[in-house]
Design a protein around this motif. Sequence first.
Motif, PDB file in Angstrom:
ATOM      1  N   GLN A 256       0.854  -1.130   0.051  1.00  0.00           N
ATOM      2  CA  GLN A 256      -0.001  -0.077  -0.024  1.00  0.00           C
ATOM      3  C   GLN A 256       0.845   1.386   0.007  1.00  0.00           C
ATOM      4  N   ASP A 257       1.944   1.413   0.881  1.00  0.00           N
ATOM      5  CA  ASP A 257       2.955   2.463   1.051  1.00  0.00           C
ATOM      6  C   ASP A 257       3.469   2.871  -0.478  1.00  0.00           C
ATOM      7  N   ARG A 258       4.009   1.782  -1.115  1.00  0.00           N
ATOM      8  CA  ARG A 258       4.705   1.873  -2.073  1.00  0.00           C
ATOM      9  C   ARG A 258       4.079   2.475  -3.247  1.00  0.00           C
ATOM     10  N   THR A 259       2.536   1.781  -3.382  1.00  0.00           N
ATOM     11  CA  THR A 259       1.685   2.065  -4.490  1.00  0.00           C
ATOM     12  C   THR A 259       0.780   3.419  -4.264  1.00  0.00           C
ATOM     13  N   GLY A 260       0.775   3.921  -3.146  1.00  0.00           N
ATOM     14  CA  GLY A 260       0.036   4.941  -2.613  1.00  0.00           C
ATOM     15  C   GLY A 260      -1.455   4.519  -2.482  1.00  0.00           C
ATOM     16  N   GLY A 261      -1.450   3.250  -1.922  1.00  0.00           N
ATOM     17  CA  GLY A 261      -2.952   2.777  -1.565  1.00  0.00           C
ATOM     18  C   GLY A 261      -3.688   1.983  -2.717  1.00  0.00           C
ATOM     19  N   ALA A 262      -2.899   1.631  -3.733  1.00  0.00           N
ATOM     20  CA  ALA A 262      -3.426   1.012  -4.878  1.00  0.00           C
ATOM     21  C   ALA A 262      -3.918  -0.490  -4.764  1.00  0.00           C
ATOM     22  N   VAL A 263      -3.705  -1.141  -3.667  1.00  0.00           N
ATOM     23  CA  VAL A 263      -4.121  -2.682  -3.699  1.00  0.00           C
ATOM     24  C   VAL A 263      -5.656  -2.963  -3.825  1.00  0.00           C
ATOM     25  N   GLU A 264      -6.011  -3.701  -4.693  1.00  0.00           N
ATOM     26  CA  GLU A 264      -7.343  -3.954  -4.763  1.00  0.00           C
ATOM     27  C   GLU A 264      -7.856  -5.321  -4.763  1.00  0.00           C
ATOM     28  N   ALA A 265      -7.020  -6.098  -4.494  1.00  0.00           N
ATOM     29  CA  ALA A 265      -7.432  -7.499  -4.072  1.00  0.00           C
ATOM     30  C   ALA A 265      -6.230  -7.927  -3.268  1.00  0.00           C
ATOM     31  N   TYR A 266      -6.437  -8.764  -2.104  1.00  0.00           N
ATOM     32  CA  TYR A 266      -5.469  -9.130  -1.274  1.00  0.00           C
ATOM     33  C   TYR A 266      -6.181 -10.355  -0.614  1.00  0.00           C
ATOM     34  N   GLU A 267      -5.994 -11.518  -1.222  1.00  0.00           N
ATOM     35  CA  GLU A 267      -6.799 -12.763  -1.059  1.00  0.00           C
ATOM     36  C   GLU A 267      -5.823 -13.990  -0.428  1.00  0.00           C
ATOM     37  N   TYR A 268      -6.367 -14.417   0.709  1.00  0.00           N
ATOM     38  CA  TYR A 268      -5.827 -15.652   1.190  1.00  0.00           C
ATOM     39  C   TYR A 268      -6.096 -16.897   0.243  1.00  0.00           C
ATOM     40  N   MET A 269      -5.235 -17.365   0.073  1.00  0.00           N
ATOM     41  CA  MET A 269      -5.321 -18.776  -1.068  1.00  0.00           C
ATOM     42  C   MET A 269      -4.324 -19.826  -0.455  1.00  0.00           C
ATOM     43  N   PRO A 270      -4.429 -20.346   0.744  1.00  0.00           N
ATOM     44  CA  PRO A 270      -3.520 -21.331   1.345  1.00  0.00           C
ATOM     45  C   PRO A 270      -3.329 -22.603   0.097  1.00  0.00           C
ATOM     46  N   ALA A 271      -2.282 -23.369   0.530  1.00  0.00           N
ATOM     47  CA  ALA A 271      -1.947 -24.637  -0.242  1.00  0.00           C
ATOM     48  C   ALA A 271      -3.269 -25.468  -0.391  1.00  0.00           C
ATOM     49  N   SER A 272      -4.048 -25.568   0.819  1.00  0.00           N
ATOM     50  CA  SER A 272      -5.006 -26.587   0.937  1.00  0.00           C
ATOM     51  C   SER A 272      -6.215 -26.043  -0.118  1.00  0.00           C
ATOM     52  N   ALA A 273      -6.554 -24.888  -0.252  1.00  0.00           N
ATOM     53  CA  ALA A 273      -7.468 -23.946  -1.249  1.00  0.00           C
ATOM     54  C   ALA A 273      -7.184 -24.455  -2.567  1.00  0.00           C
ATOM     55  N   VAL A 274      -5.871 -24.280  -3.042  1.00  0.00           N
ATOM     56  CA  VAL A 274      -5.304 -24.718  -4.196  1.00  0.00           C
ATOM     57  C   VAL A 274      -5.407 -25.918  -4.525  1.00  0.00           C
ATOM     58  N   ASP A 275      -5.025 -26.789  -3.704  1.00  0.00           N
ATOM     59  CA  ASP A 275      -5.167 -28.119  -3.847  1.00  0.00           C
ATOM     60  C   ASP A 275      -6.652 -28.613  -4.297  1.00  0.00           C
ATOM     61  N   VAL A 276      -7.643 -28.109  -3.580  1.00  0.00           N
ATOM     62  CA  VAL A 276      -8.871 -28.636  -3.868  1.00  0.00           C
ATOM     63  C   VAL A 276      -9.428 -28.108  -5.089  1.00  0.00           C
ATOM     64  N   ILE A 277      -8.971 -26.586  -5.515  1.00  0.00           N
ATOM     65  CA  ILE A 277      -9.455 -25.874  -6.925  1.00  0.00           C
ATOM     66  C   ILE A 277      -8.684 -27.199  -7.992  1.00  0.00           C
ATOM     67  N   CYS A 278      -7.267 -27.337  -7.799  1.00  0.00           N
ATOM     68  CA  CYS A 278      -6.822 -28.495  -8.763  1.00  0.00           C
ATOM     69  C   CYS A 278      -7.350 -29.728  -8.812  1.00  0.00           C
ATOM     70  N   GLN A 279      -8.119 -30.175  -7.751  1.00  0.00           N
ATOM     71  CA  GLN A 279      -8.700 -31.589  -7.776  1.00  0.00           C
ATOM     72  C   GLN A 279      -9.805 -31.279  -8.596  1.00  0.00           C
ATOM     73  N   ALA A 280     -10.802 -30.282  -8.140  1.00  0.00           N
ATOM     74  CA  ALA A 280     -12.052 -30.006  -8.954  1.00  0.00           C
ATOM     75  C   ALA A 280     -11.781 -29.716 -10.560  1.00  0.00           C
ATOM     76  N   PHE A 281     -10.836 -28.638 -10.687  1.00  0.00           N
ATOM     77  CA  PHE A 281     -10.566 -28.433 -11.921  1.00  0.00           C
ATOM     78  C   PHE A 281      -9.240 -28.821 -12.478  1.00  0.00           C
ATOM     79  N   PRO A 282      -9.104 -30.111 -13.087  1.00  0.00           N
ATOM     80  CA  PRO A 282      -7.637 -30.372 -13.057  1.00  0.00           C
ATOM     81  C   PRO A 282      -6.715 -29.697 -13.931  1.00  0.00           C
ATOM     82  N   ASP A 283      -7.336 -28.861 -15.037  1.00  0.00           N
ATOM     83  CA  ASP A 283      -6.241 -28.097 -15.950  1.00  0.00           C
ATOM     84  C   ASP A 283      -6.193 -26.644 -15.280  1.00  0.00           C
ATOM     85  N   THR A 284      -6.314 -26.510 -13.941  1.00  0.00           N
ATOM     86  CA  THR A 284      -5.821 -25.411 -13.290  1.00  0.00           C
ATOM     87  C   THR A 284      -4.231 -25.344 -13.092  1.00  0.00           C
TER      88      THR A 284
END
Lengths: 498, 498
Positions: A256-284
């Motif tokens: 935020q400080d470096r960009t003057g508050g320009a962050v629009e998305a800051y989303e937690y996606m731990p390995a477990s979430a990515v795993d589940v997505i890759c399982q459901a959508f194998p071409d991820t």
Amino acid sequence: MSRTQTRSSNTEALSQTATLAAVREIVGAAHVLVEPADMAGFLEDWTGVYRGDALAVVRPSSAEDVSEVVKICAAAGWAIVPQGGQTGLCGGGLPVAGRASIILSLSRMNAVRSIDLAGRTVIAEAGVVLETLHEKATEHGLVFPLMFGAKGSCTIGGNLATNAGGSNVVRHGNTRELCLGIEAVMPDGTIINALTGLRKDNTGYDLKNLLIGAEGTLGIITAAVFKLSAMPLTRTTGFLSLASLADAPRVLNAMQDRTGGAVEAYEYMPASAVDVICQAFPDTRRPLDSPAETGLFFEVASNRKDDAELDEAGESHLQSLVFETLEELMEDGAISDAMIAQSEQQRLDLWKMRESILEAITENGPAYHMDISLPLAAIADFVGAMDTTVESMGFRPLTVGHLGDGNLHYALSAAEGRDWNTLPLAEAKEEAFALLSRLNGSFSAEHGIGQSKLDLMAKLKQPSQLAAMRAIKGALDPAGLMNPGKFIPDPVEPTGGR
Amino acid sequence: MSRTQTRSSNTEALSQTATLAAVREIVGAAHVLVEPADMAGFLEDWTGVYRGDALAVVRPSSAEDVSEVVKICAAAGWAIVPQGGQTGLCGGGLPVAGRASIILSLSRMNAVRSIDLAGRTVIAEAGVVLETLHEKATEHGLVFPLMFGAKGSCTIGGNLATNAGGSNVVRHGNTRELCLGIEAVMPDGTIINALTGLRKDNTGYDLKNLLIGAEGTLGIITAAVFKLSAMPLTRTTGFLSLASLADAPRVLNAMQDRTGGAVEAYEYMPASAVDVICQAFPDTRRPLDSPAETGLFFEVASNRKDDAELDEAGESHLQSLVFETLEELMEDGAISDAMIAQSEQQRLDLWKMRESILEAITENGPAYHMDISLPLAAIADFVGAMDTTVESMGFRPLTVGHLGDGNLHYALSAAEGRDWNTLPLAEAKEEAFALLSRLNGSFSAEHGIGQSKLDLMAKLKQPSQLAAMRAIKGALDPAGLMNPGKFIPDPVEPTGGR
């Protein structure tokens, strides 16, 4: 059936016929649906969990019509359930059993009434679909920043009723912060017209914010004036692996400080979430080579021309700012790995991954979803302690979240090899909400209360606040006609206020 | 005096003594002032216009003490008038005649309870002086952006009660937008504790925003949690002469787009305002050589390191962005002249000029001040039409304003050679507020209602909104004990709600 009951039923039927005739007189016969086949689509929502029955579905076309319909229903003692795009997750837009109700669908009030380019505001009716508002703003080189998965179906009336959030609240705020004023019909049928779009107005109690987020229990929002933002000229999107979730606020503040508050998305996606997505959508495609235990998806956007300028390597100035920040954060150990999308396709792939999480969790099997928020500094404590607790109970936590706002979507699924139906869900919930309360968290961050969280509301909301809410509800809607059975739990002992 | 009256007076006196004793028991005898000499400083405010009498000035030190005092006063039927730094302009912090009242001074609740550096929030008690909060934030390399002339005396409790604005609302919003949560004592003595600092929390009606701007008529805010912002690393400040006031929104949007929304002050200072300042303070240096009919004072600030970098000429990147924008605006005719402060001293001189306007108008002679707001696109129409109208009546309009928020401080003084007392002020006000209503403006932008604008509230506020306000007031404060005689005008005919 006794004679008295029969007579009473006949009287009711007559009264019902007369009331419906009066409603038809106002909105036109074509817009009062009473046949089961015509009403069917209005009696359930996106979740498939909630269903409700109604005497009619009424579709008015103006605030004046809503006002008349409210007065007619009030005279008949009928409850009024305002309904938007039926994408809510808590059952707030469907009638509850045991009350004679109409569904008041705002779907015909779908005009974008005007755009003020000098003041950068837009007036839209409650039934305008969010994506339609996006398109209207874009036509004028501006942006309406509210953004989430349901954008193609949800309506701004529902967004206002639930104070909807989404993935760029960190920069632009919830629906509440985007709204400058409303037009609304109160339970007594009077119309509040506050569509002036003023940035400053200190003339009276803040009725606008009282109705926003009230889920139609204090009145019906029929239109609103919203702020519009400048169109971003450049975006930098990427994925990080953080050393620890506890570092997330520090990483956010540095960006935020470096960009003057320009962050629009800051989303937690731990390995477990990515795993589940890759399982459901194998071409991820996984964003990083090694799994990021504390994965974080971000987007930074700027409407500054100089930020969009490209250097010799074809890199935007904004991207170089982000790159420098990430290098510093890697040096001091907060970040262990990072990628920046190098093409629009890569960027869209990251967004697609983020937006497919709910579907992936659903594919994965039964789950219990929480929509909670915490002070940023307490997020790591909550996730650390809860993960340990629920894993020991046989659950697999599947968590994503809008980390910039402290909003976690913490979901419990069954651990591998465990049968969901044998797991101690009640106990896990008990632990989660107890810890949440100790850490000053909220049990409903952005999805609302509706029917699904009345128990939590009764148990966790401060009694002083519940009492004030009941007093306000009793004062503005003494007959309890506006969206009953939602939002405010019935008091254990009836109070004078209702 | 009849015997009955005497007995009644004695009973009252006894009850008064007992009530004061109970209050002393709670807050300590030293903090219950009853002697005229001790109370004197609390019975008038900065304006010198408003005065009030009180049975006592009570100075509690915690929300729990406020709660007990409220209960004791409620039992005695005494009104409670919360008081902050006494810098209000509308008489909201002083008792009205004819009601047995105490002044509840929050001056001892002046602790900054905690700062959360990760989440960038601060918890401050109601009696904290605004400037003290500025200093605390600065100690931690952060900024609390609320800013106006009274900062050295006003308290954040008063800022919240009146939803105070000021000169950088265009970027950071009013007090309302800076506040994430409150602690408050309700009229029944219950305490609302919502100091979690959450960015998202959809659990119930928005009681925070209901109490903010309610001027103590619904409860007493005892503490609040506020957002803090990153410290600017560079500022560019200057003065423009616009071709026409109608171009002001376009010039603002151009500066916002070029700098990514970094405009912090955008203040209307027409030639007449600069003239009055130069007259009152003869060593004031005019910002431009030729008088700027439509003068505009601006400041842009950035916390981006790259914006603070200096080029070979010693000019910051931010300044070069502003310079480029102004050049473009001069080419297309929106701006006829411009200056950019070349030193911190020049910058401070510009600010001093802006902040001395109220004193200068006061020096100039009698005046009637309006604190109004308009849609940005309607400002030029209002000023153009009103100036003509009031000049023809013998007034000299003296106007400044926070143009970025559509907030005008439109003041009427006597034209040269005219006697103020013979001018048709009532007629001028009538014209002004009629035009304001036609243009969707507000009669109170940032100073509040208090006692001074009850007539406007009665006349101009929408009846549906007044009715909702009275219903809410009646529900939360049925005995009408909280700051009576302010904010809500008495209904012409008594309603059931009060």
